[in-house]
Design an enzyme around this catalytic site. Structure first.
Site, PDB file in Angstrom:
ATOM      1  N   GLY A 139     -11.322 -12.499  76.375  1.00  0.00           N
ATOM      2  CA  GLY A 139     -11.136 -13.944  76.293  1.00  0.00           C
ATOM      3  C   GLY A 139     -12.298 -14.724  75.714  1.00  0.00           C
ATOM      4  O   GLY A 139     -12.455 -15.911  75.989  1.00  0.00           O
ATOM      5  N   HIS A 199      -7.628 -13.052  63.614  1.00  0.00           N
ATOM      6  CA  HIS A 199      -7.687 -11.613  63.354  1.00  0.00           C
ATOM      7  C   HIS A 199      -9.064 -11.274  62.784  1.00  0.00           C
ATOM      8  O   HIS A 199      -9.554 -11.968  61.892  1.00  0.00           O
ATOM      9  CB  HIS A 199      -6.592 -11.224  62.353  1.00  0.00           C
ATOM     10  CG  HIS A 199      -6.612  -9.766  62.023  1.00  0.00           C
ATOM     11  ND1 HIS A 199      -6.165  -8.810  62.911  1.00  0.00           N
ATOM     12  CD2 HIS A 199      -7.043  -9.090  60.935  1.00  0.00           C
ATOM     13  CE1 HIS A 199      -6.326  -7.618  62.365  1.00  0.00           C
ATOM     14  NE2 HIS A 199      -6.854  -7.751  61.169  1.00  0.00           N
ATOM     15  N   ARG A 203       0.120  -7.958  71.276  1.00  0.00           N
ATOM     16  CA  ARG A 203       1.530  -7.653  71.019  1.00  0.00           C
ATOM     17  C   ARG A 203       2.054  -8.511  69.885  1.00  0.00           C
ATOM     18  O   ARG A 203       1.499  -9.581  69.608  1.00  0.00           O
ATOM     19  CB  ARG A 203       2.376  -7.917  72.266  1.00  0.00           C
ATOM     20  CG  ARG A 203       2.134  -6.903  73.344  1.00  0.00           C
ATOM     21  CD  ARG A 203       2.827  -7.295  74.634  1.00  0.00           C
ATOM     22  NE  ARG A 203       2.318  -6.446  75.707  1.00  0.00           N
ATOM     23  CZ  ARG A 203       2.888  -5.313  76.110  1.00  0.00           C
ATOM     24  NH1 ARG A 203       4.014  -4.911  75.560  1.00  0.00           N
ATOM     25  NH2 ARG A 203       2.343  -4.587  77.063  1.00  0.00           N
TER      26      ARG A 203
HETATM   27  C1  GRF Z   1     -10.775 -10.814  68.557  1.00  0.00           C
HETATM   28  O1  GRF Z   1     -11.638 -10.016  67.795  1.00  0.00           O
HETATM   29  C2  GRF Z   1      -9.586 -11.256  67.777  1.00  0.00           C
HETATM   30  O2  GRF Z   1      -9.845 -11.397  66.421  1.00  0.00           O
HETATM   31  C3  GRF Z   1      -8.594 -10.143  67.993  1.00  0.00           C
HETATM   32  O3  GRF Z   1      -8.813  -9.725  69.298  1.00  0.00           O
HETATM   33  C4  GRF Z   1     -10.146 -10.011  69.689  1.00  0.00           C
HETATM   34  C5  GRF Z   1     -10.100 -10.799  70.960  1.00  0.00           C
HETATM   35  O4  GRF Z   1     -11.343 -10.960  71.558  1.00  0.00           O
HETATM   36  N1  GRF Z   1      -7.263 -10.606  67.699  1.00  0.00           N
HETATM   37  P1  GRF Z   1     -11.507 -11.960  72.787  1.00  0.00           P
HETATM   38  O5  GRF Z   1     -10.561 -11.502  73.882  1.00  0.00           O
HETATM   39  O6  GRF Z   1     -11.195 -13.341  72.327  1.00  0.00           O
HETATM   40  O7  GRF Z   1     -12.917 -11.800  73.199  1.00  0.00           O
END
Ligand code: GRF
Length: 194
Positions: A15, A114, A96
């Site tokens: 998070g 992403h 998901r």
């Molecule tokens: C991030 O690197 C995001 O780009 C990807 O999942 C990761 C989530 O990290 N979709 P966090 O839970 O926000 O620390």
């Protein structure tokens, strides 16, 4: 004062992006409010962080499908989001795919971040993919969510260098710093001119 943009956040992990959004709100940089946080992982840090902040946070039992929620469960998510009057659905490490009925309930109002410069390297551990491919730059992308994997229309990107000696961990950490800056900036666009 313009009406606040109500956010609903979906995440499966630690998070840190959610935290960055919350901190931007706290600093007064975002006229928004995170009303509800949902996770398909009961032990996810994102739920704990939201609860510590007094924000409604719920575990959604994901059912038997691996890559998505089953439609009934997704309908439950829609109900929760709509019940919380969510304007914009923010995917923050949600692992998901999103399908009907959620896509239909929030057309062009679901966004994702992403850790790659899409359309390069969709899918899992994209920073490793970038390293293996011998790239010299990496980065992150915020995009609208469609039914595909990291395929929706791109809203913004931020680049970081890949440095000699980078490991997957050092590169991922650098990308995450860029993410924490970019995501609140893009969400800000949804708060203005409404
Ligand atoms: C991030 O690197 C995001 O780009 C990807 O999942 C990761 C989530 O990290 N979709 P966090 O839970 O926000 O620390």
């Amino acid at each position: 004062m313009m009406k606040k943009l109500i956010l609903g956040v979906l995440g499966s992990g630690k998070g840190s992006n959610y935290r960055a959004i919350q901190e931007a709100i706290d600093r007064g940089e975002l006229n928004a409010e995170v009303r509800i946080v949902l996770s398909d992982v009961e032990s996810a840090g994102i739920l704990g962080f939201a609860r510590d902040r007094g924000i409604r946070a719920e575990f959604i039992a994901p059912g038997t499908l691996r890559s998505r929620l089953d439609p009934e469960t997704e309908a439950k998510v829609v109900k929760l989001l709509q019940g919380a009057q969510v304007d914009l659905v923010v995917l923050a490490g949600y692992m998901r795919l999103v399908k009907q009925p959620l896509l239909e309930a929030y057309p062009r109002r679901i966004i994702n971040i992403h850790p790659a410069l899409l359309p390069k390297f969709p899918g899992l551990e994209s920073w490793k993919q970038a390293l293996t491919a011998g790239e010299t730059t990496a980065g992150c992308t915020v995009h609208y969510v469609d039914a595909g994997m990291d395929t929706g229309e791109i809203l913004a990107q931020s680049e970081v260098p890949i440095l000699p000696g980078d490991t997957p961990e050092s590169l991922h950490a650098r990308i995450q710093i860029a993410e924490h800056q970019l995501y609140p900036e893009v969400i800000r666009r949804f708060t203005v001119g409404r």
